[in-house]
Write an enzyme that holds these catalytic residues in place. Structure first.
Site, short mmCIF file in Angstrom:
data_model
loop_
_atom_site.label_atom_id
_atom_site.label_comp_id
_atom_site.label_asym_id
_atom_site.label_seq_id
_atom_site.Cartn_x
_atom_site.Cartn_y
_atom_site.Cartn_z
N SER A 100 0.86 -1.19 0.00
CA SER A 100 0.00 0.00 0.00
C SER A 100 0.89 1.23 0.00
O SER A 100 2.05 1.17 0.43
CB SER A 100 -0.86 0.02 1.27
OG SER A 100 -1.56 1.24 1.39
N TYR A 154 -1.60 -0.27 11.20
CA TYR A 154 -1.90 -0.62 9.79
C TYR A 154 -0.69 -0.27 8.94
O TYR A 154 -0.24 -1.06 8.11
CB TYR A 154 -3.16 0.09 9.28
CG TYR A 154 -3.41 -0.26 7.82
CD1 TYR A 154 -3.82 -1.55 7.46
CD2 TYR A 154 -3.19 0.65 6.79
CE1 TYR A 154 -4.01 -1.91 6.12
CE2 TYR A 154 -3.37 0.30 5.46
CZ TYR A 154 -3.78 -0.97 5.14
OH TYR A 154 -3.95 -1.34 3.81
P1 NDP Z 1 -11.85 -5.64 1.22
O1 NDP Z 1 -12.21 -5.46 2.65
O2 NDP Z 1 -12.86 -5.30 0.19
O3 NDP Z 1 -11.36 -7.14 0.97
C1 NDP Z 1 -10.52 -7.80 1.88
C2 NDP Z 1 -10.47 -9.29 1.52
O4 NDP Z 1 -9.55 -9.92 2.40
C3 NDP Z 1 -11.80 -9.98 1.67
O5 NDP Z 1 -11.97 -10.89 0.61
C4 NDP Z 1 -11.67 -10.72 2.98
O6 NDP Z 1 -12.41 -11.93 2.92
C5 NDP Z 1 -10.17 -11.04 3.01
N1 NDP Z 1 -9.67 -11.19 4.37
C6 NDP Z 1 -9.52 -10.22 5.31
N2 NDP Z 1 -9.08 -10.75 6.45
C7 NDP Z 1 -8.96 -12.09 6.24
C8 NDP Z 1 -8.57 -13.18 7.05
N3 NDP Z 1 -8.19 -13.00 8.32
N4 NDP Z 1 -8.57 -14.42 6.53
C9 NDP Z 1 -8.95 -14.60 5.24
N5 NDP Z 1 -9.31 -13.62 4.42
C10 NDP Z 1 -9.34 -12.37 4.92
O7 NDP Z 1 -10.52 -4.77 1.00
P2 NDP Z 1 -9.60 -4.48 -0.29
O8 NDP Z 1 -10.00 -5.28 -1.45
O9 NDP Z 1 -9.53 -3.01 -0.42
O10 NDP Z 1 -8.19 -4.96 0.27
C11 NDP Z 1 -7.41 -5.96 -0.32
C12 NDP Z 1 -5.94 -5.68 -0.01
O11 NDP Z 1 -5.55 -4.43 -0.58
C13 NDP Z 1 -5.62 -5.60 1.48
O12 NDP Z 1 -4.38 -6.25 1.71
C14 NDP Z 1 -5.48 -4.10 1.73
O13 NDP Z 1 -4.64 -3.80 2.82
C15 NDP Z 1 -4.89 -3.65 0.40
N6 NDP Z 1 -5.06 -2.24 0.10
C16 NDP Z 1 -6.33 -1.68 0.06
C17 NDP Z 1 -6.46 -0.34 -0.22
C18 NDP Z 1 -7.78 0.36 -0.22
O14 NDP Z 1 -7.81 1.62 -0.18
N7 NDP Z 1 -8.90 -0.34 -0.29
C19 NDP Z 1 -5.28 0.51 -0.52
C20 NDP Z 1 -4.03 -0.18 -0.42
C21 NDP Z 1 -3.94 -1.50 -0.14
P3 NDP Z 1 -13.34 -12.55 4.07
O15 NDP Z 1 -13.86 -11.41 4.89
O16 NDP Z 1 -14.40 -13.31 3.31
O17 NDP Z 1 -12.43 -13.44 4.80
C1 8X3 Z 2 -5.04 1.54 2.28
C2 8X3 Z 2 -4.75 2.96 1.87
O1 8X3 Z 2 -4.26 5.26 2.83
O2 8X3 Z 2 -6.39 4.22 3.42
O3 8X3 Z 2 -3.87 0.81 2.36
O4 8X3 Z 2 -4.32 3.44 4.38
S1 8X3 Z 2 -4.94 4.00 3.19
#
Ligand code: NDP
Ligand code: 8X3
Length: 251
Positions: A139, A152
């Site tokens: 990220s 985080y």
């Molecule tokens: P979402 O919350 O939409 O999706 C997260 C996914 O991760 C879900 O499918 C969830 O599935 C799974 N997950 C979370 N915790 C667990 C766990 N303990 N075990 C198994 N599965 C898990 O978020 P995003 O799609 O936005 O995030 C995906 C990745 O991208 C993350 O690593 C996040 O940190 C990263 N990211 C996101 C950003 C944003 O602004 N959205 C920016 C930068 C990075 P379920 O709940 O079914 O288990």
């Molecule tokens: C997720 C992006 O800036 O909301 O990794 O932390 S931010």
């Protein structure tokens, strides 16, 4: 070349969009997450395009991670060559002094230890099958901290370090390692961070056009579809309206 991917966190957001894009491009997919109904629905949708199987496990549960990977049939074990370490989330947005230790645990256990468990469980398959590629979801928050981001941020700085370390250690094994570093992406991420508070989640994206999960899926697909000799090491993708973890242009 036929490709097969193991994608964590495919029940929502970036992981789900990536599973769809991979399937549209003929890549067989192992989809994982904890929400069975969503896994079932996605499996049914994507199985019209490619081979799909779903595994339900919590990445924080070390034994469950290894048992799930071990439960795959030989057909899958002999074909997986891409791992997308996407599962992860933020839990809470609070100053260090006010933050909840359970939230700290959830982020370290999920975003860091979970990624390590899945990587160690899947890596032997990548090594055996050749043309291996690991894509880690870092990220911009893993490059720059921001107020109340503390743990985080730390978890994503760890993903950055682990990605660099994997790239060095796996160099002689012929495994490519890519770290994708998104900025603000509108998914369920903020709803999880704010524990279901839709209003607070909406505030995160108010007045600007955030990235979509599909934008990041595009970046991931770009990385895994380069010629064999090309390794995308890192890719930071931001909305036009974001310059850093603290600079946004809002209407
Ligand atoms: P979402 O919350 O939409 O999706 C997260 C996914 O991760 C879900 O499918 C969830 O599935 C799974 N997950 C979370 N915790 C667990 C766990 N303990 N075990 C198994 N599965 C898990 O978020 P995003 O799609 O936005 O995030 C995906 C990745 O991208 C993350 O690593 C996040 O940190 C990263 N990211 C996101 C950003 C944003 O602004 N959205 C920016 C930068 C990075 P379920 O709940 O079914 O288990
Ligand atoms: C997720 C992006 O800036 O909301 O990794 O932390 S931010």
């Amino acid at each position: 070349m036929k490709q097969t991917a193991f994608i964590t966190g495919a029940t929502s957001g970036i992981g789900q969009a990536t599973a769809r894009l991979f399937a549209q491009n003929g890549i067989d997919v192992v989809i994982t997450g904890r929400r069975q109904e969503r896994l079932d629905a996605l499996e049914e949708e994507l199985s019209k395009l490619v081979k799909v199987t779903a595994l339900n496990f919590d990445v924080r549960d070390r034994a469950a991670v290894f048992a799930a990977v071990d439960s795959l049939s030989d057909g899958w074990k002999n074909s997986i060559n891409i791992l997308v370490n996407n599962a992860g989330d933020a839990h809470g947005l609070a100053s260090f002094q006010d933050a909840d230790l359970d939230d700290f645990d959830a982020m370290i256990d999920g975003n860091v230890k979970g990624l390590l468990y899945v990587s160690k469980a899947v890596l032997p398959l990548l090594l055996k099958n050749g043309n291996g590629h690991i894509v880690n979801l870092g990220s911009i928050a893993g490059k720059q901290v921001y107020p109340k981001g503390n743990v985080y941020n730390a978890s994503k700085f760890a993903v950055d370090a682990i990605s660099q370390a994997m790239r060095m250690d796996l160099l002689q094994e012929g495994i490519k390692v890519t770290e994708i570093e998104p900025g603000l992406v509108e998914t369920e991420f903020s709803l999880v961070r704010f524990k279901g508070d839709q209003e607070k989640s909406d505030e995160t994206y108010a007045g600007l056009e955030a990235l979509t999960a599909e934008d990041i899926a595009d970046a991931i697909y770009y990385a895994i579809s380069r010629p064999e000799h090309v390794q995308v090491a890192e890719m930071m993708v931001l909305p036009k309206a974001q310059a850093s973890t603290r600079d946004y242009k809002r209407d």
